[in-house]
Design a protein around this motif. Structure first.
Motif, PDB file in Angstrom:
ATOM      1  N   GLN A  48     -12.291  -2.459  -1.102  1.00  0.00           N
ATOM      2  CA  GLN A  48     -11.297  -1.385  -1.161  1.00  0.00           C
ATOM      3  C   GLN A  48     -10.280  -1.522  -0.028  1.00  0.00           C
ATOM      4  N   ILE A  49     -10.743  -1.865   1.155  1.00  0.00           N
ATOM      5  CA  ILE A  49      -9.833  -2.065   2.283  1.00  0.00           C
ATOM      6  C   ILE A  49      -8.866  -3.206   1.982  1.00  0.00           C
ATOM      7  N   ALA A  50      -9.390  -4.311   1.447  1.00  0.00           N
ATOM      8  CA  ALA A  50      -8.528  -5.451   1.110  1.00  0.00           C
ATOM      9  C   ALA A  50      -7.497  -5.047   0.052  1.00  0.00           C
ATOM     10  N   ARG A  51      -7.917  -4.293  -0.959  1.00  0.00           N
ATOM     11  CA  ARG A  51      -7.001  -3.850  -2.006  1.00  0.00           C
ATOM     12  C   ARG A  51      -5.911  -2.953  -1.424  1.00  0.00           C
ATOM     13  N   LEU A  52      -6.308  -2.027  -0.558  1.00  0.00           N
ATOM     14  CA  LEU A  52      -5.332  -1.125   0.051  1.00  0.00           C
ATOM     15  C   LEU A  52      -4.363  -1.878   0.966  1.00  0.00           C
ATOM     16  N   GLN A  53      -4.860  -2.885   1.666  1.00  0.00           N
ATOM     17  CA  GLN A  53      -3.975  -3.682   2.516  1.00  0.00           C
ATOM     18  C   GLN A  53      -2.954  -4.441   1.668  1.00  0.00           C
ATOM     19  N   ARG A  54      -3.414  -5.008   0.540  1.00  0.00           N
ATOM     20  CA  ARG A  54      -2.469  -5.698  -0.355  1.00  0.00           C
ATOM     21  C   ARG A  54      -1.437  -4.717  -0.900  1.00  0.00           C
ATOM     22  N   GLU A  55      -1.907  -3.550  -1.305  1.00  0.00           N
ATOM     23  CA  GLU A  55      -0.996  -2.537  -1.839  1.00  0.00           C
ATOM     24  C   GLU A  55       0.011  -2.100  -0.779  1.00  0.00           C
ATOM     25  N   ASN A  56      -0.444  -1.916   0.433  1.00  0.00           N
ATOM     26  CA  ASN A  56       0.438  -1.526   1.536  1.00  0.00           C
ATOM     27  C   ASN A  56       1.487  -2.608   1.787  1.00  0.00           C
ATOM     28  N   HIS A  57       1.051  -3.851   1.756  1.00  0.00           N
ATOM     29  CA  HIS A  57       1.979  -4.969   1.953  1.00  0.00           C
ATOM     30  C   HIS A  57       3.055  -4.962   0.867  1.00  0.00           C
ATOM     31  N   GLU A  58       2.641  -4.774  -0.377  1.00  0.00           N
ATOM     32  CA  GLU A  58       3.599  -4.737  -1.488  1.00  0.00           C
ATOM     33  C   GLU A  58       4.572  -3.562  -1.348  1.00  0.00           C
ATOM     34  N   LEU A  59       4.065  -2.418  -0.957  1.00  0.00           N
ATOM     35  CA  LEU A  59       4.934  -1.250  -0.781  1.00  0.00           C
ATOM     36  C   LEU A  59       5.952  -1.484   0.332  1.00  0.00           C
ATOM     37  N   LYS A  60       5.519  -2.098   1.415  1.00  0.00           N
ATOM     38  CA  LYS A  60       6.452  -2.402   2.508  1.00  0.00           C
ATOM     39  C   LYS A  60       7.522  -3.382   2.040  1.00  0.00           C
ATOM     40  N   LYS A  61       7.103  -4.377   1.256  1.00  0.00           N
ATOM     41  CA  LYS A  61       8.055  -5.359   0.745  1.00  0.00           C
ATOM     42  C   LYS A  61       9.081  -4.689  -0.173  1.00  0.00           C
ATOM     43  N   ARG A  62       8.600  -3.838  -1.079  1.00  0.00           N
ATOM     44  CA  ARG A  62       9.524  -3.121  -1.972  1.00  0.00           C
ATOM     45  C   ARG A  62      10.459  -2.205  -1.179  1.00  0.00           C
ATOM     46  N   ASN A  63       9.925  -1.569  -0.164  1.00  0.00           N
ATOM     47  CA  ASN A  63      10.732  -0.675   0.662  1.00  0.00           C
ATOM     48  C   ASN A  63      11.833  -1.442   1.383  1.00  0.00           C
ATOM     49  N   ARG A  64      11.512  -2.633   1.899  1.00  0.00           N
ATOM     50  CA  ARG A  64      12.532  -3.457   2.565  1.00  0.00           C
ATOM     51  C   ARG A  64      13.638  -3.835   1.591  1.00  0.00           C
ATOM     52  N   ARG A  65      13.247  -4.212   0.366  1.00  0.00           N
ATOM     53  CA  ARG A  65      14.257  -4.560  -0.654  1.00  0.00           C
ATOM     54  C   ARG A  65      15.140  -3.354  -0.973  1.00  0.00           C
ATOM     55  N   TYR A  66      14.511  -2.205  -1.099  1.00  0.00           N
ATOM     56  CA  TYR A  66      15.249  -0.981  -1.420  1.00  0.00           C
ATOM     57  C   TYR A  66      16.253  -0.649  -0.313  1.00  0.00           C
ATOM     58  N   SER A  68      17.523  -2.722   1.832  1.00  0.00           N
ATOM     59  CA  SER A  68      18.574  -3.749   1.820  1.00  0.00           C
ATOM     60  C   SER A  68      19.624  -3.432   0.765  1.00  0.00           C
ATOM     61  N   ARG A  69      19.178  -3.028  -0.409  1.00  0.00           N
ATOM     62  CA  ARG A  69      20.131  -2.673  -1.469  1.00  0.00           C
ATOM     63  C   ARG A  69      20.994  -1.480  -1.073  1.00  0.00           C
ATOM     64  N   ILE A  70      20.364  -0.486  -0.486  1.00  0.00           N
ATOM     65  CA  ILE A  70      21.120   0.702  -0.051  1.00  0.00           C
ATOM     66  C   ILE A  70      22.162   0.298   0.983  1.00  0.00           C
ATOM     67  N   LEU A  71      21.739  -0.511   1.964  1.00  0.00           N
ATOM     68  CA  LEU A  71      22.683  -0.942   2.997  1.00  0.00           C
ATOM     69  C   LEU A  71      23.800  -1.783   2.397  1.00  0.00           C
ATOM     70  N   LEU A  72      23.453  -2.629   1.439  1.00  0.00           N
ATOM     71  CA  LEU A  72      24.463  -3.446   0.778  1.00  0.00           C
ATOM     72  C   LEU A  72      25.453  -2.563   0.024  1.00  0.00           C
ATOM     73  N   LEU A  73      24.935  -1.580  -0.708  1.00  0.00           N
ATOM     74  CA  LEU A  73      25.810  -0.671  -1.447  1.00  0.00           C
ATOM     75  C   LEU A  73      26.687   0.153  -0.504  1.00  0.00           C
ATOM     76  N   GLN A  74      26.115   0.589   0.610  1.00  0.00           N
ATOM     77  CA  GLN A  74      26.916   1.337   1.585  1.00  0.00           C
ATOM     78  C   GLN A  74      28.002   0.453   2.166  1.00  0.00           C
ATOM     79  N   GLY A  75      27.679  -0.808   2.410  1.00  0.00           N
ATOM     80  CA  GLY A  75      28.666  -1.752   2.932  1.00  0.00           C
ATOM     81  C   GLY A  75      29.772  -1.984   1.934  1.00  0.00           C
ATOM     82  N   MET A  76      29.418  -2.094   0.660  1.00  0.00           N
ATOM     83  CA  MET A  76      30.429  -2.295  -0.377  1.00  0.00           C
ATOM     84  C   MET A  76      31.304  -1.046  -0.490  1.00  0.00           C
TER      85      MET A  76
END
Length: 86
Positions: A48-66, A68-76
């Motif tokens: 369960q800990i390993a699963r939650l760590q993977r999920e946390n990693h994925e959420l952080k990755k998605r959050n970084r992409r999000y 980045s898109r917001i900053l890109l849109l604000q820049g545009m």
């Protein structure tokens, strides 16, 4: 020759020893079962800990992409605003 009281006393002690040996055997069995359950529980927790760590990693990755898109849109948006000002 032993007296009947002595023989009765010996039988009583032998029966008591058998009861205690049986109880010890039951306790050993119970301990093995408990240790197995604890091991299974620890393995489940690790999975369960390993699963939650993977999920946390994925959420952080998605959050970084999000972000980045917001900053890109604000820049545009900022670029579009500055080109109309000229």
């Amino acid at each position: 020759m032993k007296s009947p009281l002595t023989m009765h006393g010996e039988q009583m002690w032998e029966e008591r020893v058998r009861e205690l040996e049986k109880r010890i055997s039951q306790l050993r069995t119970g301990r093995r079962i408990l240790m197995n359950l604890l091991e299974i529980n620890a393995q489940n927790q690790m999975r369960q800990i390993a699963r939650l760590q993977r999920e946390n990693h994925e959420l952080k990755k998605r959050n970084r992409r999000y972000v980045s898109r917001i900053l890109l849109l604000q820049g545009m948006h900022t670029l579009e605003g500055s080109s109309t000002d000229e």
